[in-house]
Design a protein around this motif. Structure first.
Motif, short mmCIF file in Angstrom:
data_model
loop_
_atom_site.label_atom_id
_atom_site.label_comp_id
_atom_site.label_asym_id
_atom_site.label_seq_id
_atom_site.Cartn_x
_atom_site.Cartn_y
_atom_site.Cartn_z
N ILE A 95 0.92 -0.25 -3.29
CA ILE A 95 0.43 1.05 -2.85
C ILE A 95 -0.86 1.46 -3.56
N GLU A 96 -1.02 1.08 -4.81
CA GLU A 96 -2.27 1.42 -5.52
C GLU A 96 -3.46 0.76 -4.84
N TYR A 97 -3.33 -0.51 -4.52
CA TYR A 97 -4.41 -1.21 -3.82
C TYR A 97 -4.69 -0.56 -2.47
N ALA A 98 -3.64 -0.22 -1.74
CA ALA A 98 -3.80 0.34 -0.40
C ALA A 98 -4.54 1.67 -0.44
N VAL A 99 -4.24 2.50 -1.44
CA VAL A 99 -4.87 3.81 -1.53
C VAL A 99 -6.31 3.70 -2.01
N ARG A 100 -6.55 2.85 -2.98
CA ARG A 100 -7.91 2.73 -3.52
C ARG A 100 -8.87 2.03 -2.56
N LYS A 101 -8.34 1.30 -1.60
CA LYS A 101 -9.16 0.44 -0.74
C LYS A 101 -10.03 1.22 0.23
N ASN A 102 -9.52 2.32 0.83
CA ASN A 102 -10.22 2.96 1.95
C ASN A 102 -10.38 4.46 1.76
N LYS A 103 -11.37 5.00 2.44
CA LYS A 103 -11.66 6.44 2.36
C LYS A 103 -10.61 7.28 3.08
N TYR A 104 -10.14 6.79 4.23
CA TYR A 104 -9.23 7.58 5.07
C TYR A 104 -7.80 7.08 4.86
N ILE A 105 -6.93 8.01 4.48
CA ILE A 105 -5.54 7.69 4.17
C ILE A 105 -4.65 8.41 5.18
N VAL A 106 -3.93 7.63 6.00
CA VAL A 106 -3.06 8.20 7.02
C VAL A 106 -1.62 8.20 6.52
N LEU A 107 -1.02 9.39 6.47
CA LEU A 107 0.39 9.49 6.10
C LEU A 107 1.22 9.26 7.36
N SER A 108 1.78 8.07 7.48
CA SER A 108 2.57 7.73 8.66
C SER A 108 4.02 7.46 8.27
N VAL A 109 4.54 8.42 7.50
CA VAL A 109 5.93 8.38 7.06
C VAL A 109 6.65 9.59 7.64
N PRO A 110 7.98 9.60 7.69
CA PRO A 110 8.71 10.76 8.21
C PRO A 110 8.43 12.03 7.41
N SER A 111 8.62 13.16 8.06
CA SER A 111 8.27 14.45 7.45
C SER A 111 9.01 14.70 6.14
N HIS A 112 10.24 14.22 6.01
CA HIS A 112 11.02 14.56 4.83
C HIS A 112 10.59 13.80 3.58
N VAL A 113 9.70 12.82 3.72
CA VAL A 113 9.20 12.10 2.54
C VAL A 113 7.71 12.34 2.29
N ILE A 114 7.13 13.31 2.98
CA ILE A 114 5.70 13.59 2.81
C ILE A 114 5.39 13.99 1.37
N ARG A 115 6.18 14.90 0.82
CA ARG A 115 5.89 15.36 -0.55
C ARG A 115 6.04 14.20 -1.55
N GLU A 116 7.08 13.43 -1.40
CA GLU A 116 7.29 12.28 -2.28
C GLU A 116 6.12 11.30 -2.19
N MET A 117 5.64 11.05 -0.97
CA MET A 117 4.53 10.12 -0.80
C MET A 117 3.26 10.66 -1.45
N CYS A 118 3.01 11.95 -1.29
CA CYS A 118 1.82 12.54 -1.91
C CYS A 118 1.85 12.40 -3.43
N ARG A 119 3.01 12.62 -4.01
CA ARG A 119 3.14 12.47 -5.46
C ARG A 119 2.93 11.02 -5.89
N LYS A 120 3.35 10.10 -5.04
CA LYS A 120 3.23 8.69 -5.37
C LYS A 120 1.77 8.22 -5.36
N ILE A 121 0.98 8.77 -4.44
CA ILE A 121 -0.39 8.28 -4.31
C ILE A 121 -1.40 9.08 -5.13
N LYS A 122 -1.01 10.23 -5.62
CA LYS A 122 -1.96 11.11 -6.32
C LYS A 122 -2.72 10.42 -7.45
#
Length: 329
Positions: free
Chosen positions: A65-92
């Motif tokens: 996930i670190e590589y995926a986030v650092r690689k590109n300017k545009y980051i699409v959150l394509s996970v279910p709504s109930h894990v959006i907050r968790e995903m944001c914390r993970k990539i911050k």
């Protein structure tokens, strides 16, 4: 041309990846499951979520996930709504402030009753946030069937950037500056689609479906305006458009789950059979509690809640809806 990263290897994210790759973008999909990444990289197919669709070579998948986030300017959150907050914390920890966050999930956070862009803003306060929504089944987007979407943001210059990225010969993207309406329309329609499926499972007819969709639209408008949305938004792509496609198509997981529930299958078993997250169930519980708090009339949502969480008889709930006090449309 800036690359795009999709966080989550689900059906819609994969379909949009295929479409963007055809425009020449380098696309990276992150998924937590190694088998999903291997299927995309080796078999060039997302076998579980989007089978029989060839994935072009400029779409790559990773589990880092670190590589995926650092690689590109545009980051699409394509996970279910109930894990959006968790995903944001993970990539911050890996984000730069100029990276644009694009959310394609539809729903609200169940615990806080906040819209997903509000959840993202709390966790990622320095990044631009764009919402991408509208009537769009992944299966059809991947097959280049003409589709329309809408983008919104509190900073519309970023919405226009995303509009330019996603516009294609078979994908038309509009902008809308009413982010509240766009998000609420996309969330509540899942409730009505689930209810429409229940009616189909009960073997009701076209008259019932028309009534449900029309009165369901009234509920979308009522709660949407109460929460700050604009009336016109709900008669556009993310309101009426999304409602039509999810209530009438067998591509709709909410409708399919509703059919099973209408046939007498418990909701947990129905979700298991669908094999993907059924957002309408979570949305129903969240908006039921929200309408109670704010005193908003949502009789269809109320009836569906009774079926899903109180083991009410769906036939009796329909009867209760029909026998309510008479009123003016």
């Amino acid at each position: 041309m800036d690359g795009i990263t999709f966080l989550g290897g689900g059906s819609f994210g994969t379909a949009l990846s295929v479409m963007l790759s055809k425009k020449g973008y380098e696309v990276l999909i992150w998924d937590r499951k190694k088998e999903t990444a291997d299927d995309i990289n080796i078999k060039k197919e997302n076998i579980k979520y989007l089978p029989k669709i060839l994935i072009p070579c400029n779409v790559k998948a990773v589990n880092d996930i670190e590589y995926a986030v650092r690689k590109n300017k545009y980051i699409v959150l394509s996970v279910p709504s109930h894990v959006i907050r968790e995903m944001c914390r993970k990539i911050k920890p890996f984000l730069q402030n100029d990276q644009v966050i694009i959310n394609i999930a539809k729903g609200i956070e169940e615990e806080s009753k906040k819209r997903l862009s509000e959840v993202i803003r709390e966790e990622l306060p320095l990044n631009p946030i764009v919402v991408l929504s509208g009537p769009s089944h992944a299966e059809e987007v991947a097959l280049d069937i003409p589709t329309t979407l809408v983008v919104s943001s509190n900073e519309m210059k970023y919405a226009e950037e995303v509009q330019d990225i996603f516009m294609a010969s078979k994908l038309r993207v509009y902008t809308n500056n009413d982010i509240i309406g766009v998000e609420i329309g996309g969330a509540v329609k899942n409730i009505i689609a689930l209810a429409a499926g229940v009616c189909d499972g009960l073997k009701f007819g076209d008259n019932t479906k028309a009534a449900l969709m029309t009165r369901g639209m009234s509920e979308i408008v009522r709660v949407g305006i109460a929460l700050g949305g604009k009336l016109d938004t709900f008669y556009g792509l993310t309101g009426m458009g999304d409602l039509i496609v999810t209530c009438t198509s067998m591509h709709s997981r909410n409708r399919r789950a509703g059919i099973l529930i209408g046939e007498g299958i418990p909701k947990d078993e129905a979700c298991k059979e669908i094999g993907m997250v059924v957002e309408g169930i979570t949305a129903c519980e969240a908006f039921y509690e929200l309408k109670q708090e704010k005193g908003i009339s949502m009789p269809i949502t109320n009836a569906l809640y009774n079926v899903l969480f109180k083991n009410a008889d769906p036939v009796q709930e329909v009867s209760n809806l029909m026998k309510r006090e008479k009123k003016c449309e």
